[in-house]
Design an enzyme around this catalytic site. Structure first.
Site, PDB file in Angstrom:
ATOM      1  N   THR A 208       0.874  -1.182   0.000  1.00  0.00           N
ATOM      2  CA  THR A 208       0.000   0.000   0.000  1.00  0.00           C
ATOM      3  C   THR A 208       0.907   1.226   0.000  1.00  0.00           C
ATOM      4  O   THR A 208       2.079   1.112   0.322  1.00  0.00           O
ATOM      5  CB  THR A 208      -0.880  -0.002   1.276  1.00  0.00           C
ATOM      6  OG1 THR A 208      -1.928  -0.943   1.122  1.00  0.00           O
ATOM      7  CG2 THR A 208      -1.501   1.326   1.596  1.00  0.00           C
ATOM      8  N   ARG A 236     -13.544  -7.856  -2.355  1.00  0.00           N
ATOM      9  CA  ARG A 236     -13.089  -7.523  -1.005  1.00  0.00           C
ATOM     10  C   ARG A 236     -12.567  -6.074  -0.948  1.00  0.00           C
ATOM     11  O   ARG A 236     -11.865  -5.610  -1.835  1.00  0.00           O
ATOM     12  CB  ARG A 236     -11.983  -8.501  -0.611  1.00  0.00           C
ATOM     13  CG  ARG A 236     -11.318  -8.230   0.737  1.00  0.00           C
ATOM     14  CD  ARG A 236     -10.028  -7.475   0.576  1.00  0.00           C
ATOM     15  NE  ARG A 236      -9.251  -7.433   1.820  1.00  0.00           N
ATOM     16  CZ  ARG A 236      -8.218  -6.621   2.007  1.00  0.00           C
ATOM     17  NH1 ARG A 236      -7.848  -5.796   1.049  1.00  0.00           N
ATOM     18  NH2 ARG A 236      -7.544  -6.638   3.140  1.00  0.00           N
ATOM     19  N   GLY A 238     -10.434  -3.423   1.614  1.00  0.00           N
ATOM     20  CA  GLY A 238      -9.565  -3.449   2.795  1.00  0.00           C
ATOM     21  C   GLY A 238      -9.785  -2.255   3.712  1.00  0.00           C
ATOM     22  O   GLY A 238     -10.811  -1.578   3.652  1.00  0.00           O
ATOM     23  N   ASP A 239      -8.775  -1.987   4.535  1.00  0.00           N
ATOM     24  CA  ASP A 239      -8.883  -0.913   5.518  1.00  0.00           C
ATOM     25  C   ASP A 239      -8.548   0.460   4.957  1.00  0.00           C
ATOM     26  O   ASP A 239      -8.979   1.482   5.507  1.00  0.00           O
ATOM     27  CB  ASP A 239      -7.928  -1.189   6.685  1.00  0.00           C
ATOM     28  CG  ASP A 239      -6.484  -1.270   6.190  1.00  0.00           C
ATOM     29  OD1 ASP A 239      -6.227  -1.987   5.204  1.00  0.00           O
ATOM     30  OD2 ASP A 239      -5.611  -0.605   6.781  1.00  0.00           O
ATOM     31  N   THR A 259      -0.744   0.434   6.857  1.00  0.00           N
ATOM     32  CA  THR A 259      -0.508  -0.611   5.868  1.00  0.00           C
ATOM     33  C   THR A 259      -0.370  -1.945   6.597  1.00  0.00           C
ATOM     34  O   THR A 259       0.238  -2.005   7.659  1.00  0.00           O
ATOM     35  CB  THR A 259       0.739  -0.339   5.010  1.00  0.00           C
ATOM     36  OG1 THR A 259       0.995  -1.472   4.177  1.00  0.00           O
ATOM     37  CG2 THR A 259       1.983  -0.046   5.842  1.00  0.00           C
ATOM     38  N   GLY A 260      -0.966  -2.964   6.034  1.00  0.00           N
ATOM     39  CA  GLY A 260      -0.903  -4.265   6.697  1.00  0.00           C
ATOM     40  C   GLY A 260      -2.134  -5.080   6.380  1.00  0.00           C
ATOM     41  O   GLY A 260      -2.862  -4.774   5.427  1.00  0.00           O
ATOM     42  N   GLY A 262      -5.467  -5.770   6.233  1.00  0.00           N
ATOM     43  CA  GLY A 262      -6.599  -4.858   6.380  1.00  0.00           C
ATOM     44  C   GLY A 262      -7.712  -5.316   7.295  1.00  0.00           C
ATOM     45  O   GLY A 262      -8.311  -4.508   8.015  1.00  0.00           O
TER      46      GLY A 262
HETATM   47  N1  ASP Z   1      -3.957  -2.664   4.086  1.00  0.00           N
HETATM   48  C1  ASP Z   1      -4.085  -3.085   2.727  1.00  0.00           C
HETATM   49  C2  ASP Z   1      -5.348  -3.918   2.589  1.00  0.00           C
HETATM   50  O1  ASP Z   1      -5.611  -4.746   3.435  1.00  0.00           O
HETATM   51  C3  ASP Z   1      -2.946  -3.867   2.223  1.00  0.00           C
HETATM   52  C4  ASP Z   1      -1.597  -3.400   2.701  1.00  0.00           C
HETATM   53  O2  ASP Z   1      -1.467  -2.373   3.267  1.00  0.00           O
HETATM   54  O3  ASP Z   1      -0.637  -4.121   2.490  1.00  0.00           O
HETATM   55  O4  ASP Z   1      -6.033  -3.760   1.622  1.00  0.00           O
END
Ligand code: ASP
Length: 344
Positions: A208, A236, A238-239, A259-260, A262
């Protein structure tokens, strides 16, 4: 005589009430002060500040080639300099966030815009959000397939629609009406990401981009843009486009971009949780962000990190994964871009 005694009594009662009142006020102030310390833990107020990320995950020196390492640092630096120059010239935090993220969206190295990952069905579905800390205005797009720069579409949703989040075909139609750049879905095809998909059909992957900024007027802004998780299914979301989860900004506290994984960031309302810990518990930016990322999320099993800037220009970049592409710059001349865990 009775009158004198009565007057004495009254004087004593008034005296007791006065002392009691003063004591109550004093106690209250101490309690309030101890639970609502200012969030500012910097030595001095920064005139402006910026932080960026380009995704978190299993990013180790062993997995990187020297060439790729250099390319990522150059990509991060180019984005950082863009936002830094806007802020140093007196531009707004919102402009800095949007333009910085556009640079990363156009760079195929990052999982946003051009470099977006593929869904399970071999498509690219992009999410983005932006938030203005001065008035809590926010805009987001989710699951868009043909917008070159989703962060600009998110800003248009914020300023030119009465909604906060638009999705799919409706979001594209809105962006088209605003005259934004539309690209064919094939624009998002990159060989590397397609190969990633083949790999990820066995293992999910993430990434992200995000930016947080404080401008010279004291306004905070945050933005996040992503292709989501490789191999994602069923449209889907995400966050990143969810206000309070992956993106949040409030002039009273801080700006956060996450980022991570989600699903965890949504359920633990990560970005707003950091702001709330500062607002209601008086924690500093560092304390609040580390508590959420390194304790709450770790306990929950949610990997990733955040970048954040507070109203004083303090920066915090905590992550609980093996690496996070990240960088920052502040008006006092400090700046840097980093990738691995062992880098300062
Ligand atoms: N947070 C993002 C999601 O879940 C993906 C990411 O940040 O790596 O869509």
């Amino acid at each position: 005589m009775i009158k004198v005694l009565f007057m004495k009594k009254i004087t004593i009662i008034v005296f007791v009430l006065l002392i009691g009142g003063l004591g109550f006020l004093f106690f209250n102030q101490v309690v309030i002060a101890s639970t609502r310390q200012p969030a500012n833990n910097s030595v001095k107020q920064q005139e402006w500040a910026i932080a960026i990320h380009g995704g978190a995950g299993v990013i180790t020196r062993e997995k990187m080639t020297p060439e790729l390492d250099k390319e990522y640092r150059e990509g991060l630096n180019k984005a950082l300099q863009t936002g830094k120059n806007i802020l140093a010239d007196g531009g707004s935090a919102l402009d800095a966030v949007e333009q910085t993220i556009r640079i990363m969206e156009d760079n195929p190295l990052f999982n946003a815009g051009k470099g977006a990952v593929f869904t399970h069905d071999g498509k690219n579905e992009l999410d983005a959000a932006i938030m203005d800390g001065s008035n809590l205005a926010a805009g987001a797009v989710a699951g868009v397939t043909d917008l070159k720069n989703p962060i600009t579409a998110a800003r248009c949703v914020m300023t030119k629609s009465e909604h906060v989040m638009l999705s799919g075909a409706g979001a594209s139609q809105f962006a088209r009406e605003q005259g934004l750049e539309i690209v064919p879905p094939s624009y998002f095809y990159t060989k590397k990401r397609f190969n990633d998909l083949q790999e990820a059909l066995k293992r999910e992957k993430m990434g992200t981009v995000g930016c947080c900024a404080l401008d010279k007027k004291g306004n905070l802004a945050a933005g996040t843009s992503t292709g989501g998780m490789t191999n994602k299914k069923y449209n889907r979301i995400g966050d990143s486009p969810v206000i309070g989860a992956g993106t949040y900004a409030n002039n009273a506290t801080c700006a956060v971009s996450a980022t991570g994984h989600g699903e965890y960031f949504i359920r633990w309302t990560v970005a707003h949780d950091i702001s709330a810990l500062m607002e209601y518990r008086g924690l500093s930016l560092k304390e609040a962000s580390e508590l959420v990322v390194n304790e709450k999320l770790v306990k929950a099993g949610g990997s990733g990190g955040v970048i954040c800037v507070d109203k004083a220009g303090n920066i915090a970049l905590p992550f609980n994964s093996e690496g996070m592409f990240r960088g920052f710059a502040t008006a006092d001349g400090k700046e840097g871009v980093y990738i691995y865990q062992d880098e300062k």
